[in-house]
Design a protein around this motif. Structure first.
Motif, PDB file in Angstrom:
ATOM      1  N   ILE A  68       0.817  -1.210   0.000  1.00 30.40           N
ATOM      2  CA  ILE A  68       0.000   0.000   0.000  1.00 30.40           C
ATOM      3  C   ILE A  68       0.854   1.265   0.000  1.00 30.40           C
ATOM      4  O   ILE A  68       0.496   2.291  -0.590  1.00 30.40           O
ATOM      5  CB  ILE A  68      -1.001  -0.014   1.180  1.00 30.40           C
ATOM      6  CG1 ILE A  68      -2.098   1.017   0.929  1.00 30.40           C
ATOM      7  CG2 ILE A  68      -0.289   0.189   2.517  1.00 30.40           C
ATOM      8  CD1 ILE A  68      -3.342   0.804   1.753  1.00 30.40           C
ATOM      9  N   ASP A  69       2.037   1.212   0.629  1.00 35.20           N
ATOM     10  CA  ASP A  69       2.928   2.372   0.636  1.00 35.20           C
ATOM     11  C   ASP A  69       3.541   2.636  -0.738  1.00 35.20           C
ATOM     12  O   ASP A  69       4.078   3.721  -0.976  1.00 35.20           O
ATOM     13  CB  ASP A  69       4.055   2.177   1.657  1.00 35.20           C
ATOM     14  CG  ASP A  69       3.559   2.259   3.089  1.00 35.20           C
ATOM     15  OD1 ASP A  69       2.439   2.790   3.296  1.00 35.20           O
ATOM     16  OD2 ASP A  69       4.272   1.807   3.992  1.00 35.20           O
ATOM     17  N   ASP A  70       3.457   1.660  -1.639  1.00 40.95           N
ATOM     18  CA  ASP A  70       4.031   1.799  -2.983  1.00 40.95           C
ATOM     19  C   ASP A  70       2.956   2.024  -4.043  1.00 40.95           C
ATOM     20  O   ASP A  70       3.204   1.816  -5.232  1.00 40.95           O
ATOM     21  CB  ASP A  70       4.828   0.539  -3.341  1.00 40.95           C
ATOM     22  CG  ASP A  70       6.043   0.341  -2.447  1.00 40.95           C
ATOM     23  OD1 ASP A  70       6.634   1.342  -2.026  1.00 40.95           O
ATOM     24  OD2 ASP A  70       6.387  -0.831  -2.166  1.00 40.95           O
ATOM     25  N   HIS A  71       1.780   2.455  -3.618  1.00 38.36           N
ATOM     26  CA  HIS A  71       0.651   2.557  -4.555  1.00 38.36           C
ATOM     27  C   HIS A  71       0.942   3.486  -5.731  1.00 38.36           C
ATOM     28  O   HIS A  71       0.402   3.319  -6.825  1.00 38.36           O
ATOM     29  CB  HIS A  71      -0.606   3.032  -3.822  1.00 38.36           C
ATOM     30  CG  HIS A  71      -0.526   4.463  -3.364  1.00 38.36           C
ATOM     31  ND1 HIS A  71      -0.965   5.520  -4.132  1.00 38.36           N
ATOM     32  CD2 HIS A  71      -0.038   5.006  -2.219  1.00 38.36           C
ATOM     33  CE1 HIS A  71      -0.756   6.651  -3.483  1.00 38.36           C
ATOM     34  NE2 HIS A  71      -0.198   6.369  -2.324  1.00 38.36           N
ATOM     35  N   PHE A  72       1.815   4.490  -5.525  1.00 37.36           N
ATOM     36  CA  PHE A  72       2.072   5.440  -6.621  1.00 37.36           C
ATOM     37  C   PHE A  72       2.766   4.765  -7.800  1.00 37.36           C
ATOM     38  O   PHE A  72       2.701   5.268  -8.933  1.00 37.36           O
ATOM     39  CB  PHE A  72       2.903   6.629  -6.132  1.00 37.36           C
ATOM     40  CG  PHE A  72       3.027   7.722  -7.175  1.00 37.36           C
ATOM     41  CD1 PHE A  72       1.923   8.502  -7.506  1.00 37.36           C
ATOM     42  CD2 PHE A  72       4.224   7.961  -7.828  1.00 37.36           C
ATOM     43  CE1 PHE A  72       2.017   9.498  -8.475  1.00 37.36           C
ATOM     44  CE2 PHE A  72       4.323   8.955  -8.794  1.00 37.36           C
ATOM     45  CZ  PHE A  72       3.218   9.729  -9.113  1.00 37.36           C
ATOM     46  N   TYR A  73       3.384   3.627  -7.558  1.00 32.92           N
ATOM     47  CA  TYR A  73       4.040   2.932  -8.669  1.00 32.92           C
ATOM     48  C   TYR A  73       3.018   2.414  -9.688  1.00 32.92           C
ATOM     49  O   TYR A  73       3.363   2.195 -10.856  1.00 32.92           O
ATOM     50  CB  TYR A  73       4.925   1.801  -8.148  1.00 32.92           C
ATOM     51  CG  TYR A  73       6.250   2.321  -7.644  1.00 32.92           C
ATOM     52  CD1 TYR A  73       7.332   2.462  -8.505  1.00 32.92           C
ATOM     53  CD2 TYR A  73       6.409   2.721  -6.316  1.00 32.92           C
ATOM     54  CE1 TYR A  73       8.544   2.966  -8.060  1.00 32.92           C
ATOM     55  CE2 TYR A  73       7.618   3.229  -5.860  1.00 32.92           C
ATOM     56  CZ  TYR A  73       8.677   3.354  -6.742  1.00 32.92           C
ATOM     57  OH  TYR A  73       9.870   3.872  -6.299  1.00 32.92           O
ATOM     58  N   ILE A  74       1.782   2.243  -9.277  1.00 29.09           N
ATOM     59  CA  ILE A  74       0.737   1.907 -10.245  1.00 29.09           C
ATOM     60  C   ILE A  74       0.553   3.072 -11.210  1.00 29.09           C
ATOM     61  O   ILE A  74       0.450   2.891 -12.429  1.00 29.09           O
ATOM     62  CB  ILE A  74      -0.588   1.568  -9.532  1.00 29.09           C
ATOM     63  CG1 ILE A  74      -0.411   0.320  -8.663  1.00 29.09           C
ATOM     64  CG2 ILE A  74      -1.721   1.373 -10.542  1.00 29.09           C
ATOM     65  CD1 ILE A  74      -1.598   0.019  -7.765  1.00 29.09           C
ATOM     66  N   SER A  75       0.539   4.286 -10.671  1.00 35.12           N
ATOM     67  CA  SER A  75       0.425   5.485 -11.507  1.00 35.12           C
ATOM     68  C   SER A  75       1.631   5.629 -12.430  1.00 35.12           C
ATOM     69  O   SER A  75       1.494   6.007 -13.603  1.00 35.12           O
ATOM     70  CB  SER A  75       0.296   6.727 -10.613  1.00 35.12           C
ATOM     71  OG  SER A  75       0.011   7.865 -11.383  1.00 35.12           O
ATOM     72  N   ILE A  76       2.812   5.293 -11.917  1.00 38.24           N
ATOM     73  CA  ILE A  76       4.024   5.340 -12.736  1.00 38.24           C
ATOM     74  C   ILE A  76       3.912   4.366 -13.902  1.00 38.24           C
ATOM     75  O   ILE A  76       4.210   4.718 -15.060  1.00 38.24           O
ATOM     76  CB  ILE A  76       5.264   5.033 -11.869  1.00 38.24           C
ATOM     77  CG1 ILE A  76       5.566   6.218 -10.945  1.00 38.24           C
ATOM     78  CG2 ILE A  76       6.475   4.696 -12.738  1.00 38.24           C
ATOM     79  CD1 ILE A  76       6.723   5.982  -9.984  1.00 38.24           C
ATOM     80  N   VAL A  77       3.481   3.147 -13.619  1.00 36.77           N
ATOM     81  CA  VAL A  77       3.325   2.121 -14.652  1.00 36.77           C
ATOM     82  C   VAL A  77       2.376   2.599 -15.755  1.00 36.77           C
ATOM     83  O   VAL A  77       2.670   2.482 -16.949  1.00 36.77           O
ATOM     84  CB  VAL A  77       2.816   0.807 -14.021  1.00 36.77           C
ATOM     85  CG1 VAL A  77       2.185  -0.104 -15.071  1.00 36.77           C
ATOM     86  CG2 VAL A  77       3.956   0.085 -13.312  1.00 36.77           C
ATOM     87  N   VAL A  78       1.235   3.137 -15.352  1.00 39.53           N
ATOM     88  CA  VAL A  78       0.228   3.581 -16.316  1.00 39.53           C
ATOM     89  C   VAL A  78       0.768   4.732 -17.170  1.00 39.53           C
ATOM     90  O   VAL A  78       0.619   4.742 -18.405  1.00 39.53           O
ATOM     91  CB  VAL A  78      -1.067   3.985 -15.597  1.00 39.53           C
ATOM     92  CG1 VAL A  78      -2.083   4.545 -16.588  1.00 39.53           C
ATOM     93  CG2 VAL A  78      -1.655   2.795 -14.848  1.00 39.53           C
ATOM     94  N   SER A  79       1.400   5.700 -16.520  1.00 38.08           N
ATOM     95  CA  SER A  79       1.949   6.848 -17.252  1.00 38.08           C
ATOM     96  C   SER A  79       2.987   6.412 -18.278  1.00 38.08           C
ATOM     97  O   SER A  79       2.976   6.880 -19.431  1.00 38.08           O
ATOM     98  CB  SER A  79       2.590   7.838 -16.265  1.00 38.08           C
ATOM     99  OG  SER A  79       1.658   8.285 -15.308  1.00 38.08           O
ATOM    100  N   LEU A  80       3.868   5.515 -17.872  1.00 37.18           N
ATOM    101  CA  LEU A  80       4.923   5.052 -18.781  1.00 37.18           C
ATOM    102  C   LEU A  80       4.333   4.247 -19.942  1.00 37.18           C
ATOM    103  O   LEU A  80       4.795   4.359 -21.087  1.00 37.18           O
ATOM    104  CB  LEU A  80       5.939   4.204 -18.018  1.00 37.18           C
ATOM    105  CG  LEU A  80       6.826   4.965 -17.030  1.00 37.18           C
ATOM    106  CD1 LEU A  80       7.688   3.985 -16.237  1.00 37.18           C
ATOM    107  CD2 LEU A  80       7.729   5.979 -17.750  1.00 37.18           C
ATOM    108  N   ALA A  81       3.305   3.447 -19.661  1.00 38.43           N
ATOM    109  CA  ALA A  81       2.684   2.635 -20.716  1.00 38.43           C
ATOM    110  C   ALA A  81       2.055   3.513 -21.789  1.00 38.43           C
ATOM    111  O   ALA A  81       2.210   3.256 -22.991  1.00 38.43           O
ATOM    112  CB  ALA A  81       1.636   1.705 -20.103  1.00 38.43           C
ATOM    113  N   ILE A  82       1.352   4.545 -21.360  1.00 34.98           N
ATOM    114  CA  ILE A  82       0.719   5.450 -22.328  1.00 34.98           C
ATOM    115  C   ILE A  82       1.773   6.229 -23.090  1.00 34.98           C
ATOM    116  O   ILE A  82       1.721   6.360 -24.327  1.00 34.98           O
ATOM    117  CB  ILE A  82      -0.245   6.411 -21.612  1.00 34.98           C
ATOM    118  CG1 ILE A  82      -1.359   5.642 -20.904  1.00 34.98           C
ATOM    119  CG2 ILE A  82      -0.835   7.418 -22.597  1.00 34.98           C
ATOM    120  CD1 ILE A  82      -2.175   6.480 -19.937  1.00 34.98           C
ATOM    121  N   ASN A  83       2.751   6.752 -22.370  1.00 35.22           N
ATOM    122  CA  ASN A  83       3.799   7.558 -22.999  1.00 35.22           C
ATOM    123  C   ASN A  83       4.550   6.756 -24.063  1.00 35.22           C
ATOM    124  O   ASN A  83       4.801   7.243 -25.177  1.00 35.22           O
ATOM    125  CB  ASN A  83       4.765   8.055 -21.921  1.00 35.22           C
ATOM    126  CG  ASN A  83       5.655   9.173 -22.405  1.00 35.22           C
ATOM    127  OD1 ASN A  83       5.181  10.231 -22.790  1.00 35.22           O
ATOM    128  ND2 ASN A  83       6.960   8.945 -22.390  1.00 35.22           N
TER     129      ASN A  83
END
Length: 243
Positions: A68-83
């Protein structure tokens, strides 16, 4: 991969979340629609679109391997995938505007809404909503919005773009599952909009100040170098980047 195609819905995130309550969904179950009547963005913003012109879809993913403390890495994954997908289709000068808007030059072309399902203090699943401006060419009263077609002059097959994003999601989620945090964070920060450039911010009280974006913390806070040579961290509710 199961793809559910709808002509119209209020929100693909809402549809997929409700479906997950009554069905056991496989990873990368997708809901995509031609028209979204109540599309939502970060901080309760409304995402407007012309029916049939843009890509609006949500993806279901089991993410119990993410602390749960690493939840922002989900946002990182999504951003990188789209980019990465946009780079594949030749979209120039793409950047990630913290936390996960995607820009071409300084025009917003994609917004993301991630809704994590938390049970007993742990993340179990996530629903990733993506709204990408594809073939729309007019944006009334939205001077900072653009689309793939407006940028390149080309018409795009929305499904091909979606499938490319999903392929990249699978690759980046595998990196996350293998706990390659440094690789993901480094790639994310390398694509951050306005990184190391003098920028103007507005805080929650409405006051403006200058600073330099340096990166993000592991929890997803934006790290800004201020005039007194101190790096301060801000969460999403605490500041707005003016550009």
């Amino acid at each position: 991969m199961r793809i559910i195609k709808l002509d119209a819905t209020n929100s693909t995130n809402t549809f997929l979340r409700q479906l997950s309550h009554t069905n056991k969904l496989d990873d990368y179950t997708v809901v995509v629609t031609n028209s979204q009547t109540q599309g939502r963005g970060q901080m309760g913003t409304v995402w407007e679109n012309i029916p049939g012109k843009n890509l609006m879809f949500s993806v279901f993913k089991e993410v119990s391997f993410v602390a749960i403390d690493d939840h922002f890495y989900i946002s990182i994954v999504v951003s990188l995938a789209i980019n990465k997908a946009l780079n594949t289709f030749g979209i120039p000068k793409t950047f990630i505007k913290w936390p996960n808007d995607i820009l071409s030059d300084n025009k917003k072309i994609c917004g993301v809404l991630i809704e994590n399902v938390i049970k007993q203090g742990a993340i179990k699943e996530t629903i990733i909503g993506i709204g990408l401006n594809v073939n729309q060419t007019s944006f009334d009263n939205l001077p900072r919005a653009s689309s793939l077609k407006q940028i390149t002059g080309l018409h795009y097959d929305k499904e091909l773009v979606m499938l490319e994003i999903i392929k990249n999601l699978k690759d980046y989620f595998e990196l996350l599952k293998q706990k390659n945090y440094n690789v993901l964070k480094t790639a994310y920060e390398a694509n951050l909009f306005r990184k190391n450039k003098p920028s103007t911010f507005k805080n929650a009280e409405g006051s403006m100040f200058l600073g330099f974006i340096k990166g993000v913390s592991n929890s997803g806070k934006l790290q800004v170098l201020l005039e007194d040579n101190v790096v301060k961290e801000f969460d999403l509710k605490e500041l707005e980047l003016l550009y």
